[in-house]
Scaffold this motif. Structure first.
Motif, PDB file in Angstrom:
ATOM      1  N   PHE A  16      62.674 -14.937 119.091  1.00 53.52           N
ATOM      2  CA  PHE A  16      61.424 -15.078 119.141  1.00 53.52           C
ATOM      3  C   PHE A  16      61.231 -16.590 118.608  1.00 53.52           C
ATOM      4  O   PHE A  16      60.095 -17.161 119.043  1.00 53.52           O
ATOM      5  CB  PHE A  16      60.873 -14.055 117.865  1.00 53.52           C
ATOM      6  N   ILE A  17      61.765 -17.180 117.739  1.00 49.42           N
ATOM      7  CA  ILE A  17      61.697 -18.466 117.232  1.00 49.42           C
ATOM      8  C   ILE A  17      61.747 -19.472 118.599  1.00 49.42           C
ATOM      9  O   ILE A  17      60.932 -20.153 118.655  1.00 49.42           O
ATOM     10  CB  ILE A  17      62.435 -18.840 116.001  1.00 49.42           C
ATOM     11  N   ALA A  18      62.788 -19.162 119.063  1.00 49.14           N
ATOM     12  CA  ALA A  18      63.125 -20.225 120.322  1.00 49.14           C
ATOM     13  C   ALA A  18      61.824 -19.939 121.438  1.00 49.14           C
ATOM     14  O   ALA A  18      61.538 -21.066 121.846  1.00 49.14           O
ATOM     15  CB  ALA A  18      64.467 -19.768 121.013  1.00 49.14           C
ATOM     16  N   GLU A  24      52.580 -26.771 115.679  1.00 48.08           N
ATOM     17  CA  GLU A  24      51.772 -26.118 115.419  1.00 48.08           C
ATOM     18  C   GLU A  24      51.754 -24.646 115.013  1.00 48.08           C
ATOM     19  O   GLU A  24      50.793 -23.960 114.765  1.00 48.08           O
ATOM     20  CB  GLU A  24      50.301 -26.398 116.489  1.00 48.08           C
ATOM     21  N   THR A  25      52.779 -24.221 115.305  1.00 49.18           N
ATOM     22  CA  THR A  25      53.037 -22.625 115.169  1.00 49.18           C
ATOM     23  C   THR A  25      53.162 -22.260 113.643  1.00 49.18           C
ATOM     24  O   THR A  25      54.056 -23.127 113.021  1.00 49.18           O
ATOM     25  CB  THR A  25      54.275 -22.004 115.868  1.00 49.18           C
ATOM     26  N   LEU A  26      52.699 -21.068 113.323  1.00 48.43           N
ATOM     27  CA  LEU A  26      52.740 -20.648 112.127  1.00 48.43           C
ATOM     28  C   LEU A  26      53.342 -19.074 112.341  1.00 48.43           C
ATOM     29  O   LEU A  26      52.784 -18.476 112.876  1.00 48.43           O
ATOM     30  CB  LEU A  26      51.370 -20.445 111.231  1.00 48.43           C
ATOM     31  N   PHE A  27      54.693 -19.010 111.903  1.00 48.76           N
ATOM     32  CA  PHE A  27      55.334 -17.722 112.019  1.00 48.76           C
ATOM     33  C   PHE A  27      55.103 -16.840 110.770  1.00 48.76           C
ATOM     34  O   PHE A  27      55.115 -17.257 109.687  1.00 48.76           O
ATOM     35  CB  PHE A  27      56.845 -17.932 112.186  1.00 48.76           C
ATOM     36  N   TYR A  28      54.832 -15.721 111.053  1.00 52.12           N
ATOM     37  CA  TYR A  28      54.829 -14.464 109.905  1.00 52.12           C
ATOM     38  C   TYR A  28      56.116 -13.857 110.002  1.00 52.12           C
ATOM     39  O   TYR A  28      56.442 -12.927 111.089  1.00 52.12           O
ATOM     40  CB  TYR A  28      53.712 -13.599 109.786  1.00 52.12           C
ATOM     41  N   ALA A  51      55.759 -23.920 110.776  1.00 53.84           N
ATOM     42  CA  ALA A  51      56.018 -23.322 109.610  1.00 53.84           C
ATOM     43  C   ALA A  51      56.192 -21.816 109.578  1.00 53.84           C
ATOM     44  O   ALA A  51      55.838 -21.330 110.657  1.00 53.84           O
ATOM     45  CB  ALA A  51      54.529 -23.679 108.782  1.00 53.84           C
ATOM     46  N   PHE A  52      56.739 -21.203 108.464  1.00 43.91           N
ATOM     47  CA  PHE A  52      56.629 -19.750 108.417  1.00 43.91           C
ATOM     48  C   PHE A  52      56.293 -19.398 107.057  1.00 43.91           C
ATOM     49  O   PHE A  52      56.494 -19.934 105.918  1.00 43.91           O
ATOM     50  CB  PHE A  52      57.986 -19.357 108.820  1.00 43.91           C
ATOM     51  N   LEU A  53      56.041 -18.131 107.060  1.00 38.64           N
ATOM     52  CA  LEU A  53      55.527 -17.368 105.874  1.00 38.64           C
ATOM     53  C   LEU A  53      56.285 -16.315 106.031  1.00 38.64           C
ATOM     54  O   LEU A  53      56.300 -15.596 107.058  1.00 38.64           O
ATOM     55  CB  LEU A  53      54.077 -17.032 105.790  1.00 38.64           C
ATOM     56  N   MET A  54      57.090 -15.925 104.991  1.00 43.94           N
ATOM     57  CA  MET A  54      57.901 -14.715 104.951  1.00 43.94           C
ATOM     58  C   MET A  54      57.755 -13.727 103.625  1.00 43.94           C
ATOM     59  O   MET A  54      57.450 -14.134 102.565  1.00 43.94           O
ATOM     60  CB  MET A  54      59.447 -15.218 104.772  1.00 43.94           C
TER      61      MET A  54
END
Length: 84
Positions: A16-18, A24-28, A51-54
């Motif tokens: 998914f990340i790749a 500019e991507t923000l991952f949850y 960036a990511f929010l987990m």
């Protein structure tokens, strides 16, 4: 952000990340509970350009795994299963 800019998927973190990682991507990220899965999430998130929010349990082992990241605890109230 418009709805057309939001993607939701269920696939291994690394894939998914790749596929979607940009500056500019923000991952949850919401890994299932368990030490191995948290380790996998940490490994995959280590090189994210965006960036990511987990959401993950705030326990000492998880804090140690993610010690190189800015971690901010957020309290929540669970309403399913009795609220405890």
């Amino acid at each position: 952000m418009t709805l057309s800019q939001v993607s939701r998927s269920r696939m291994p973190y690394g894939d998914f990340i790749a596929r979607y990682d940009r500056n500019e991507t923000l991952f949850y990220l919401d890994p299932p509970p368990g030490g191995r899965r948290a380790t996998t999430a940490r490994t995959c998130s280590a090189g994210i350009k965006g960036a990511f929010l987990m959401s993950i349990n705030d326990i000492p082992e998880v804090r140690a795994l993610f010690s190189r990241f800015h971690v901010q605890a957020v309290e929540t109230t669970y309403t399913i299963g009795g609220g405890d």
